[in-house]
Design an enzyme around this catalytic site. Sequence first.
Site, PDB file in Angstrom:
ATOM      1  CG  ASP A  14      -8.822  -4.537  -2.789  1.00  0.00           C
ATOM      2  OD1 ASP A  14     -10.154  -4.609  -2.485  1.00  0.00           O
ATOM      3  OD2 ASP A  14      -7.844  -3.686  -3.085  1.00  0.00           O
ATOM      4  CG  HIS A  17      -2.702   1.108   1.374  1.00  0.00           C
ATOM      5  ND1 HIS A  17      -2.502   2.898   1.410  1.00  0.00           N
ATOM      6  CD2 HIS A  17      -3.215   1.166   1.296  1.00  0.00           C
ATOM      7  CE1 HIS A  17      -3.592   3.162   1.240  1.00  0.00           C
ATOM      8  NE2 HIS A  17      -4.564   2.361   0.794  1.00  0.00           N
TER       9      HIS A  17
HETATM   10  N1  CMC Z   1       3.925  -7.783  -4.496  1.00  0.00           N
HETATM   11  C1  CMC Z   1       5.561  -7.495  -4.763  1.00  0.00           C
HETATM   12  N2  CMC Z   1       6.580  -6.736  -4.971  1.00  0.00           N
HETATM   13  C2  CMC Z   1       5.658  -5.302  -4.597  1.00  0.00           C
HETATM   14  C3  CMC Z   1       4.109  -5.387  -4.317  1.00  0.00           C
HETATM   15  C4  CMC Z   1       3.746  -6.716  -4.711  1.00  0.00           C
HETATM   16  N3  CMC Z   1       2.482  -6.660  -4.215  1.00  0.00           N
HETATM   17  N4  CMC Z   1       3.389  -3.991  -4.000  1.00  0.00           N
HETATM   18  C5  CMC Z   1       4.569  -3.453  -4.039  1.00  0.00           C
HETATM   19  N5  CMC Z   1       6.068  -4.669  -3.790  1.00  0.00           N
HETATM   20  C6  CMC Z   1       7.417  -3.521  -4.485  1.00  0.00           C
HETATM   21  C7  CMC Z   1       7.444  -2.282  -5.700  1.00  0.00           C
HETATM   22  O1  CMC Z   1       8.216  -3.496  -6.638  1.00  0.00           O
HETATM   23  C8  CMC Z   1       8.834  -1.864  -5.108  1.00  0.00           C
HETATM   24  O2  CMC Z   1      10.301  -2.796  -4.758  1.00  0.00           O
HETATM   25  P1  CMC Z   1      11.324  -2.059  -5.123  1.00  0.00           P
HETATM   26  O3  CMC Z   1      11.347  -1.125  -4.296  1.00  0.00           O
HETATM   27  O4  CMC Z   1      12.557  -2.604  -5.432  1.00  0.00           O
HETATM   28  O5  CMC Z   1      11.320  -1.143  -6.473  1.00  0.00           O
HETATM   29  C9  CMC Z   1       8.878  -1.717  -3.060  1.00  0.00           C
HETATM   30  O6  CMC Z   1       7.436  -3.071  -2.809  1.00  0.00           O
HETATM   31  C10 CMC Z   1       7.898  -0.273  -3.132  1.00  0.00           C
HETATM   32  O7  CMC Z   1       6.230  -0.149  -4.141  1.00  0.00           O
HETATM   33  P2  CMC Z   1       5.456   0.184  -4.867  1.00  0.00           P
HETATM   34  O8  CMC Z   1       4.988  -0.078  -6.479  1.00  0.00           O
HETATM   35  O9  CMC Z   1       6.677   2.029  -4.774  1.00  0.00           O
HETATM   36  O10 CMC Z   1       4.310   0.732  -3.966  1.00  0.00           O
HETATM   37  P3  CMC Z   1       3.592   1.764  -4.583  1.00  0.00           P
HETATM   38  O11 CMC Z   1       3.139   2.647  -3.596  1.00  0.00           O
HETATM   39  O12 CMC Z   1       4.029   2.413  -6.300  1.00  0.00           O
HETATM   40  O13 CMC Z   1       2.454   0.669  -5.199  1.00  0.00           O
HETATM   41  C11 CMC Z   1       0.449  -0.920  -4.827  1.00  0.00           C
HETATM   42  C12 CMC Z   1       1.188   0.498  -4.061  1.00  0.00           C
HETATM   43  C13 CMC Z   1      -1.134  -0.838  -3.940  1.00  0.00           C
HETATM   44  C14 CMC Z   1      -0.574  -0.481  -5.741  1.00  0.00           C
HETATM   45  C15 CMC Z   1       1.673  -1.661  -4.539  1.00  0.00           C
HETATM   46  O14 CMC Z   1       1.646  -2.782  -3.058  1.00  0.00           O
HETATM   47  C16 CMC Z   1       1.009  -2.972  -5.830  1.00  0.00           C
HETATM   48  O15 CMC Z   1       0.563  -2.609  -7.690  1.00  0.00           O
HETATM   49  N6  CMC Z   1      -0.472  -3.902  -5.141  1.00  0.00           N
HETATM   50  C17 CMC Z   1      -0.721  -4.880  -5.301  1.00  0.00           C
HETATM   51  C18 CMC Z   1      -2.660  -4.101  -6.083  1.00  0.00           C
HETATM   52  C19 CMC Z   1      -3.293  -4.279  -4.722  1.00  0.00           C
HETATM   53  O16 CMC Z   1      -3.422  -4.749  -3.736  1.00  0.00           O
HETATM   54  N7  CMC Z   1      -3.539  -2.785  -4.573  1.00  0.00           N
HETATM   55  C20 CMC Z   1      -4.725  -2.741  -4.064  1.00  0.00           C
HETATM   56  C21 CMC Z   1      -3.982  -1.421  -3.061  1.00  0.00           C
HETATM   57  S1  CMC Z   1      -5.228  -1.571  -1.001  1.00  0.00           S
HETATM   58  C22 CMC Z   1      -7.034  -0.797  -2.219  1.00  0.00           C
HETATM   59  C23 CMC Z   1      -7.220   0.438  -2.648  1.00  0.00           C
HETATM   60  O17 CMC Z   1      -6.596   1.146  -2.868  1.00  0.00           O
HETATM   61  O18 CMC Z   1      -7.941  -0.018  -4.048  1.00  0.00           O
END
Ligand code: CMC
Length: 392
Positions: free
Chosen positions: A327, A269
């Site tokens: 989720d 998140h």
């Molecule tokens: N699986 C594997 N690696 C992950 C995941 C994951 N679910 N989420 C984040 N990471 C890694 C990401 O690759 C990055 O790694 P590095 O630092 O090595 O590059 C690090 O963790 C930080 O993540 P980020 O992508 O920079 O974080 P963000 O704030 O841009 O994205 C997110 C947040 C929720 C979009 C992302 O965690 C994600 O895609 N999660 C899976 C989809 C999901 O469950 N979404 C629902 C969010 S909560 C409810 C809502 O908003 O509706």
Amino acid sequence: QGVFTYDPGFTATCSCDSDITFIDGENGRLMYRGYSVEDLADKSSYLEVCYLLLNGELPNKQQMDAFRDSITHHTMLNESLVKFYDGFHYDAHPMAILTGITGSLSAFYHDTTDITDPEHREVFAHRMIAKMPTIAAAAYKHSIGQPKIGPKNHLDYTSNLLRMMFAVPAEEYEVDPVAAKALDILFILHADHEQNASTSTVRMAGSTGANPYAAISTGIAALWGPAHGGANEAVLNMLAEIGDASQVSKYIDKAKDKDDPFKLMGFGHRVYKNFDPRAKVIRSYCHEVLEHYNMQNNKLFELALELERVALEDDYFVERKLYPNVDFYSGIIYQALGIPINMFTPMFAIARTVGWAAHWSEMMADPKRRIARPRQVYTGYDLRDYVDIDKR
Ligand code: CMC
């Protein structure tokens, strides 16, 4: 031309003041108007939470009765609008239908066009909250080729939704109170989440003075993505693909592999660097719901618990502070209630409508409101000469 901050994805940009919702991401806390979501999920009801989000205070009995009356007054869909559904192919995703139908509400209601008038804004918010279950249930009925079922206004909010989704004409339908209560709790937990992508989209569209129903439809479109509300559908598909506990470590490795696009859906998140408090409530409520339906040995729930256990012991997830989000477990409950997977994100949309409406109204009342207009860092060509087509 001034000093700008480069902030892709707005990770460090505050776009507004807001009194509505507070997230303490480090400690995994979430409050609506100062009340913890745990307390609200335990003691309140979705409609009461709607009143709280819109008005800032919990209602007294009289205010609650008047609010409920107003919501039930607006649940029907105009017959011309009902005809719109026929324009959608039977296999259209319900989120596509929701986006279209909600946007088209802007063509129907001219009594709410003065966005500077608090009364107009209130009618808009009540109408939107009231109509979303009817719109979503009709999208579901369209997708399975069944006649649409209209609202029964003596029922509570979630019972009405369940009946509109699952009743068939000329047959009795008893709403299961456990299912209605479970949905009500899930809806409370999804009702608002400050400046998330869909709410920011609604605010951005609304900041231009756009019609509010059209602004809500932009929020629905943003919610649909798998990185946002679409994750609840993606989690169930992922669990089905993993299939068995013996495969968990393989998928954990895939999620860690930077050359593999696979991510652990329902994990991570932008704001929470700790357990999402909503996921905690839902996980513990899963036990209760599954027990009620005699599904204690639900394979997908067991798989989700195992996936969480393995991920939370893995350095990759620990170092990045990736925890289950709202989720991760919600789909287990939706599935136990018989809600089909493509209706999971519409459920989120129904619940979040109040958040979108509350933020839109707050923004409209804010004297500091300006059109949302981010800047960019231009990385294209410098000035160059036009070359005639026969010389290229
Ligand atoms: N699986 C594997 N690696 C992950 C995941 C994951 N679910 N989420 C984040 N990471 C890694 C990401 O690759 C990055 O790694 P590095 O630092 O090595 O590059 C690090 O963790 C930080 O993540 P980020 O992508 O920079 O974080 P963000 O704030 O841009 O994205 C997110 C947040 C929720 C979009 C992302 O965690 C994600 O895609 N999660 C899976 C989809 C999901 O469950 N979404 C629902 C969010 S909560 C409810 C809502 O908003 O509706």
